[in-house]
Design a protein around this motif. Sequence first.
Motif, PDB file in Angstrom:
ATOM      1  N   SER A   1      66.979  14.081  22.670  1.00 42.72           N
ATOM      2  CA  SER A   1      68.104  14.596  21.891  1.00 42.72           C
ATOM      3  C   SER A   1      68.082  16.124  21.892  1.00 42.72           C
ATOM      4  O   SER A   1      67.040  16.761  22.078  1.00 42.72           O
ATOM      5  CB  SER A   1      68.050  14.066  20.464  1.00 42.72           C
ATOM      6  OG  SER A   1      67.182  14.842  19.675  1.00 42.72           O
TER       7      SER A   1
ATOM      8  N   LYS B   1      58.737  18.463  11.266  1.00 42.11           N
ATOM      9  CA  LYS B   1      59.212  17.989  12.573  1.00 42.11           C
ATOM     10  C   LYS B   1      58.038  17.719  13.507  1.00 42.11           C
ATOM     11  O   LYS B   1      58.000  16.696  14.200  1.00 42.11           O
ATOM     12  CB  LYS B   1      60.153  19.016  13.211  1.00 42.11           C
ATOM     13  CG  LYS B   1      61.498  19.090  12.549  1.00 42.11           C
ATOM     14  CD  LYS B   1      62.340  20.194  13.188  1.00 42.11           C
ATOM     15  CE  LYS B   1      63.680  20.322  12.499  1.00 42.11           C
ATOM     16  NZ  LYS B   1      64.462  21.451  13.021  1.00 42.11           N
TER      17      LYS B   1
ATOM     18  N   ARG C   1      65.710  15.180   3.611  1.00 40.35           N
ATOM     19  CA  ARG C   1      66.939  14.937   4.387  1.00 40.35           C
ATOM     20  C   ARG C   1      66.742  15.329   5.845  1.00 40.35           C
ATOM     21  O   ARG C   1      67.110  14.591   6.770  1.00 40.35           O
ATOM     22  CB  ARG C   1      68.107  15.733   3.801  1.00 40.35           C
ATOM     23  CG  ARG C   1      68.581  15.246   2.468  1.00 40.35           C
ATOM     24  CD  ARG C   1      69.804  16.060   1.995  1.00 40.35           C
ATOM     25  NE  ARG C   1      70.058  15.763   0.608  1.00 40.35           N
ATOM     26  CZ  ARG C   1      69.952  16.646  -0.388  1.00 40.35           C
ATOM     27  NH1 ARG C   1      69.629  17.909  -0.137  1.00 40.35           N
ATOM     28  NH2 ARG C   1      70.200  16.295  -1.626  1.00 40.35           N
ATOM     29  N   LYS C   2      66.177  16.502   6.060  1.00 37.06           N
ATOM     30  CA  LYS C   2      65.934  16.976   7.428  1.00 37.06           C
ATOM     31  C   LYS C   2      64.929  16.079   8.148  1.00 37.06           C
ATOM     32  O   LYS C   2      65.047  15.850   9.349  1.00 37.06           O
ATOM     33  CB  LYS C   2      65.459  18.421   7.412  1.00 37.06           C
ATOM     34  CG  LYS C   2      66.550  19.387   6.987  1.00 37.06           C
ATOM     35  CD  LYS C   2      66.035  20.802   6.926  1.00 37.06           C
ATOM     36  CE  LYS C   2      67.130  21.731   6.415  1.00 37.06           C
ATOM     37  NZ  LYS C   2      66.669  23.102   6.270  1.00 37.06           N
TER      38      LYS C   2
ATOM     39  N   TYR D   1      64.468  12.830   7.647  1.00 42.39           N
ATOM     40  CA  TYR D   1      65.191  11.612   8.026  1.00 42.39           C
ATOM     41  C   TYR D   1      66.033  11.852   9.271  1.00 42.39           C
ATOM     42  O   TYR D   1      66.064  11.038  10.190  1.00 42.39           O
ATOM     43  CB  TYR D   1      66.099  11.148   6.881  1.00 42.39           C
ATOM     44  CG  TYR D   1      65.509  10.085   5.997  1.00 42.39           C
ATOM     45  CD1 TYR D   1      65.933   8.765   6.078  1.00 42.39           C
ATOM     46  CD2 TYR D   1      64.535  10.395   5.053  1.00 42.39           C
ATOM     47  CE1 TYR D   1      65.398   7.782   5.248  1.00 42.39           C
ATOM     48  CE2 TYR D   1      64.002   9.428   4.220  1.00 42.39           C
ATOM     49  CZ  TYR D   1      64.437   8.123   4.327  1.00 42.39           C
ATOM     50  OH  TYR D   1      63.906   7.156   3.513  1.00 42.39           O
ATOM     51  N   GLU D   2      66.739  12.991   9.288  1.00 42.87           N
ATOM     52  CA  GLU D   2      67.577  13.331  10.437  1.00 42.87           C
ATOM     53  C   GLU D   2      66.735  13.437  11.709  1.00 42.87           C
ATOM     54  O   GLU D   2      67.110  12.908  12.759  1.00 42.87           O
ATOM     55  CB  GLU D   2      68.289  14.659  10.174  1.00 42.87           C
ATOM     56  CG  GLU D   2      69.112  15.155  11.351  1.00 42.87           C
ATOM     57  CD  GLU D   2      69.686  16.540  11.123  1.00 42.87           C
ATOM     58  OE1 GLU D   2      70.774  16.798  11.658  1.00 42.87           O
ATOM     59  OE2 GLU D   2      69.050  17.372  10.419  1.00 42.87           O
ATOM     60  N   TYR D   3      65.590  14.093  11.618  1.00 40.26           N
ATOM     61  CA  TYR D   3      64.745  14.287  12.796  1.00 40.26           C
ATOM     62  C   TYR D   3      64.146  12.968  13.264  1.00 40.26           C
ATOM     63  O   TYR D   3      64.086  12.702  14.460  1.00 40.26           O
ATOM     64  CB  TYR D   3      63.650  15.316  12.508  1.00 40.26           C
ATOM     65  CG  TYR D   3      63.068  15.911  13.758  1.00 40.26           C
ATOM     66  CD1 TYR D   3      63.780  16.849  14.498  1.00 40.26           C
ATOM     67  CD2 TYR D   3      61.821  15.535  14.218  1.00 40.26           C
ATOM     68  CE1 TYR D   3      63.266  17.400  15.652  1.00 40.26           C
ATOM     69  CE2 TYR D   3      61.283  16.076  15.384  1.00 40.26           C
ATOM     70  CZ  TYR D   3      62.013  17.003  16.099  1.00 40.26           C
ATOM     71  OH  TYR D   3      61.497  17.543  17.246  1.00 40.26           O
TER      72      TYR D   3
ATOM     73  N   ASP E   1      65.446  10.010  12.914  1.00 43.51           N
ATOM     74  CA  ASP E   1      66.550   9.296  13.594  1.00 43.51           C
ATOM     75  C   ASP E   1      66.729   9.805  15.019  1.00 43.51           C
ATOM     76  O   ASP E   1      66.947   9.027  15.943  1.00 43.51           O
ATOM     77  CB  ASP E   1      67.867   9.434  12.814  1.00 43.51           C
ATOM     78  CG  ASP E   1      67.906   8.602  11.549  1.00 43.51           C
ATOM     79  OD1 ASP E   1      67.051   7.702  11.385  1.00 43.51           O
ATOM     80  OD2 ASP E   1      68.807   8.849  10.708  1.00 43.51           O
ATOM     81  N   GLU E   2      66.657  11.119  15.201  1.00 46.25           N
ATOM     82  CA  GLU E   2      66.772  11.701  16.537  1.00 46.25           C
ATOM     83  C   GLU E   2      65.654  11.218  17.448  1.00 46.25           C
ATOM     84  O   GLU E   2      65.867  10.930  18.617  1.00 46.25           O
ATOM     85  CB  GLU E   2      66.785  13.235  16.477  1.00 46.25           C
ATOM     86  CG  GLU E   2      68.028  13.805  15.874  1.00 46.25           C
ATOM     87  CD  GLU E   2      69.271  13.594  16.738  1.00 46.25           C
ATOM     88  OE1 GLU E   2      69.186  13.724  17.962  1.00 46.25           O
ATOM     89  OE2 GLU E   2      70.330  13.301  16.157  1.00 46.25           O
TER      90      GLU E   2
END
Length: 115
Positions: free
Chosen positions: A2, A66, A102-103, A105-107, A109-110
């Motif tokens: 991604s 991350k 939140r960040k 979770y986003e990472y 998912d990526e």
Amino acid sequence: MSKLVKEFNDYRSKMNDKILADNNKVIKRIFNLDTNAFAEGALDVATKELLGLVASTVLRCDDCVKYHLESCYKAGVSKEKVIETLSIATLVGGTIVIPHLRKAYEYWDELENQS
């Protein structure tokens, strides 16, 4: 891979190379200590990465979060374990870590969607 994951890894790699090129003994030793601390030992790599994830979340370091998320992913840690770990980090760190949650979770998912 991604775009989010690639951009993070490219930047991290570029800047680590630049930092280490200055040949500062203290910085090199810190980098080496970090690498060795997360190697297999009495605790397995996955457990160490989950511990790093908690500490990074509580300390509100998005880059560190991350890094540990990606290391957890590569170590085969399940999403359920990552989410439970993040829940402990949020409990310990308090509501101020929610933006970092939140960040995270986003990472994650990526990471999952890049396969």
